[in-house]
Write an enzyme that holds these catalytic residues in place. Structure first.
Site, PDB file in Angstrom:
ATOM      1  N   GLU A 123      53.442  -9.096  26.001  1.00 16.10           N
ATOM      2  CA  GLU A 123      53.286 -10.517  26.271  1.00 16.10           C
ATOM      3  C   GLU A 123      51.970 -11.018  25.667  1.00 16.10           C
ATOM      4  OE1 GLU A 123      52.626 -10.997  30.416  1.00 16.10           O
ATOM      5  OE2 GLU A 123      52.132 -13.124  30.249  1.00 16.10           O
ATOM      6  N   ASP A 166      51.705  -8.824  31.785  1.00 19.08           N
ATOM      7  CA  ASP A 166      50.619  -8.907  32.765  1.00 19.08           C
ATOM      8  C   ASP A 166      51.155  -8.718  34.171  1.00 19.08           C
ATOM      9  OD1 ASP A 166      48.762  -9.393  30.834  1.00 19.08           O
ATOM     10  OD2 ASP A 166      48.829 -11.582  31.043  1.00 19.08           O
ATOM     11  N   ASP A 198      50.979 -10.429  36.691  1.00 15.74           N
ATOM     12  CA  ASP A 198      50.887 -11.688  37.436  1.00 15.74           C
ATOM     13  C   ASP A 198      52.238 -12.398  37.382  1.00 15.74           C
ATOM     14  OD1 ASP A 198      51.120 -12.610  34.903  1.00 15.74           O
ATOM     15  OD2 ASP A 198      49.185 -13.647  34.833  1.00 15.74           O
ATOM     16  N   ASP A 244      53.357 -15.026  35.694  1.00 16.29           N
ATOM     17  CA  ASP A 244      53.947 -15.273  34.380  1.00 16.29           C
ATOM     18  C   ASP A 244      54.501 -13.994  33.777  1.00 16.29           C
ATOM     19  OD1 ASP A 244      53.536 -17.937  34.447  1.00 16.29           O
ATOM     20  OD2 ASP A 244      51.667 -17.910  33.282  1.00 16.29           O
TER      21      ASP A 244
END
Ligand code: 28F
Length: 637
Positions: A427, A500, A502, A504
């Site tokens: 990403e 990641d 998180d 997103d």
């Protein structure tokens, strides 16, 4: 389904093998000694209760995970007989618990329609547990026997009186056998919900007592597989608002199916035989597909929606956006295929085909409005597919999807052996940059993906192919896509999704997984798709640092610190915060990294999460991912 009224006696039991064999080769009996095999223990015990329910003798099953790591399953069936088994000269209860294949499932006469994936019986659970306790209420008494690693620790004893009947089995899985003995609440929840859908009106409860605040769930579905379809389509816009339900029985076998189309592009048909999810399909599914394709084409022609000159609608066109549950029950199921999840009984093909053809033709005649909506949806799919084919041919001509024209952003590896090569789908450009520096370029390729990749669950192949990110992935992989997919052309045997830790990142991960599930399913089936596990924390003490991959791990590391130790905790919000050496050591080095291999159920859960995400309001979206990212579970390898 004809009720089983015959009475079991001890002599029905066949003695096949000793439990020693089970402990020596557990994989042969429960598939694996990883988390999947561990959870099969629970399903095996629950299946005994389900058999009682199928016979009409049990209405409720309770599953409790206790703080001591045991699982207790209780039913309100007839209780296991304790009378002396004529051949074995032991109580039937003891025979059932200690002798392999004692349960009638393999005995021919005393038939059982259910049975866990491997249909091995509760004695296998006993063999693979440090301890088992069974209590059975029957004939006015409560009887109990306990076992250690499959061997009774004493005789069957009456421990009290009761007017009720039923069975309770408590077991402690053996850590000498299993890689992990931790039961996952959500895994059990999903399976038990499915079991409840497949067994109309059976009440199943799950309780997790391991936390201070116990978690509980209760399932009971009056409409069975119709409720299952309703649940699966809960976040989707439907084509036929009323769920179609068809059923029938013949030759001692029963067939039922529930169908509802939605506005997505995917086919979510699930087929079960004796409550077992036959992910490899088989004769029942073939019969269903044949019937569906023929009946809908016949109807479309009779209604002149398909003109004489028009080609037939293809099965794929008709199943686009279909959500269906097919459930068959038969006395002597033959399970074939790699994972023994393909139904082989040939008579089922014709049986299912007849029942579905008859029922569906009748439904279409009697319900012209939904019938037209369904046929129109298939006709649209047919047009879109033709357009997609053209687009694909055009892109192929331009060389866009050929491996000869690798995407510019790809940092390829140098070896040519696909079996040893890996591609990281990373990403963001900055994390992609770190990964390029961190990698071993001989066998690791990096493809950075920018931003959110297109939601393929919604978009369909034509639009998906117009996305640059998706084109880059397909080209790098070398396999082609959809109908053209050819796994033998794979340029890498490991496709590792690295995002990641998180919200997103979770979003991008489920989108990429949905892409694989839709257009490169075989890659998942062959075990080519993985999720990288970057650490969440770095705990630095002096010059030394340790990494933690979960909150629990961080707690454990902290607990090990000497008193008054000076330390520093860094929480990694993104891959970009790690320097290349750290990224290599924690996430990319085959010697130290953990990869999670993606399974088909994982990908299905991801797709489900995507549809929930896209179908719902935009506002609660972020909340949603935070809670559901965890639901996309992966098998540890
Ligand atoms: C928590 C797990 O195992 N429930 C079970 C029964 C009921 C019968 C039975 C089971 C006898 C000869 C095997 C009762 N009455 N729950 C369970 N409930 N097993 S296991 O019989 C065992 C058979 O072969 C039962 C009359 N017939 C059967």
């Amino acid at each position: 389904m004809a009720k089983n009224t015959s009475h079991y006696t001890g002599k029905d039991i066949q003695v096949l093998e000793g439990l020693e064999a089970v402990r020596k080769r557990p994989g042969m009996y429960i598939g694996s000694t990883g988390p999947i095999g561990l959870h099969h223990l629970v399903y095996e015990v629950v299946d005994n209760s389900v058999d009682e329910a199928l016979g009409g003798f049990c209405t409720a099953i309770e599953v409790v995970i206790a703080p001591d790591g045991s699982v207790a399953v209780t039913d309100n069936g007839r209780g296991i007989p304790v009378d002396k088994h004529p051949k074995m000269k032991k109580p039937t209860l003891e025979v059932v618990m200690t002798i392999l294949h004692a349960g009638g499932k393999f005995g021919g006469e005393g038939y059982k329609v259910s049975g866990g994936l491997h249909g091995v019986g509760v004695s296998v659970v006993n063999a693979l547990s440090t301890r088992v306790e069974v209590e059975t209420k029957r004939d006015g008494s409560i009887w109990k026997q306990s076992y250690e690693r499959g061997k009774p620790t004493g005789p069957v004893t009456a421990i009290g009186k009761s007017k009720a009947t039923g069975t309770k089995v408590t077991f402690w899985p053996d850590p000498e056998i299993f890689e992990t003995t931790h039961f996952d609440y959500d895994t059990l929840l999903t399976h038990l919900r499915e079991t409840a859908f497949l067994n109309k009106n059976l009440k199943i409860t799950l309780r997790d007592e391991r936390e201070l605040e116990p978690r509980t769930a209760e399932f009971k579905y009056a409409d069975g597989i119709k409720d299952f379809v309703k649940y699966l389509n809960r976040n989707r816009e439907t084509v036929n608002s009323k769920i179609i339900y068809l059923n029938g029985e013949d030759k001692g076998a029963s067939v039922e199916v529930a169908l509802q189309w939605n506005q997505s592009y995917s086919d979510s048909t699930l087929a079960f035989a004796n409550n077992i999810n036959t992910t490899e399909g088989g004769t029942h599914l073939e019969g269903f597909k044949n019937a569906l394709t023929r009946t809908i084409n016949d109807y479309a022609r009779r209604q002149n929606i398909l003109k004489e000159k028009d080609e037939n609608l293809s099965g794929d066109d008709i199943r686009e956006g279909l959500c269906a549950i097919l459930s068959v029950k038969l006395t002597d199921p033959q399970f074939e295929g790699q994972t023994k999840t393909k139904l082989g009984n040939t008579f089922m093909r014709g049986l299912v085909q007849n029942i579905i053809t008859q029922g569906l033709a009748e439904f279409l005649e009697e319900n012209p409005r939904p019938a037209r909506a369904i046929v129109n949806k298939a006709a649209q799919a047919s047009k879109a597919r033709a357009a997609a084919r053209k687009a694909r041919e055009a892109t192929r001509r331009k060389g866009l999807l050929e491996s000869s024209a690798l995407p510019g952003k790809l940092a390829d590896c140098s070896i040519a052996d696909a079996a040893l090569s890996e591609i990281y789908l990373v990403e963001g450009d900055s994390a992609g940059g770190s990964a390029k520096q961190a990698r071993d370029r001989s066998f690791q390729a990096i493809l950075p993906l920018r931003g959110k990749i297109l939601n393929v669950e919604r978009a369909g192949l034509t639009r998906a192919l117009s996305s640059e990110e998706i084109q880059a992935m397909i080209t790098a992989m070398g396999t082609g896509v959809g109908e053209d997919y050819d796994i033998t052309k794979a340029r890498y045997h490991k496709c590792i999704i690295m995002t990641d830790a998180d919200v997103d990142g979770a979003h991008i991960r489920i989108l990429i997984l949905t892409f694989f599930y839709r257009f490169m399913r075989e890659a998942i089936e062959q075990g080519y798709v993985y999720i990288a596990q970057p650490p969440l924390y770095k705990l630095a003490v002096g010059r030394k640092s340790d990494y933690a991959y979960s909150d629990a791990e961080l707690q454990a590391l902290m607990a090990d610190l000497p008193e008054n130790a000076k330390y520093n905790i860094q929480r990694y919000k993104g891959l970009g915060e790690m320097n290349p050496e750290q990224l290599w050591e924690t996430t990319m080095d085959p010697a130290t990294r953990t990869l999670l291999q993606v399974t088909i159920p994982d990908a299905m859960a991801a797709e489900d999460a995507v549809s929930e995400l896209m179908g719902g309001d935009v506002e609660p979206r972020k909340d949603f991912i935070q809670t559901h990212a965890k639901d996309v579970r992966f098998l540890d390898i």
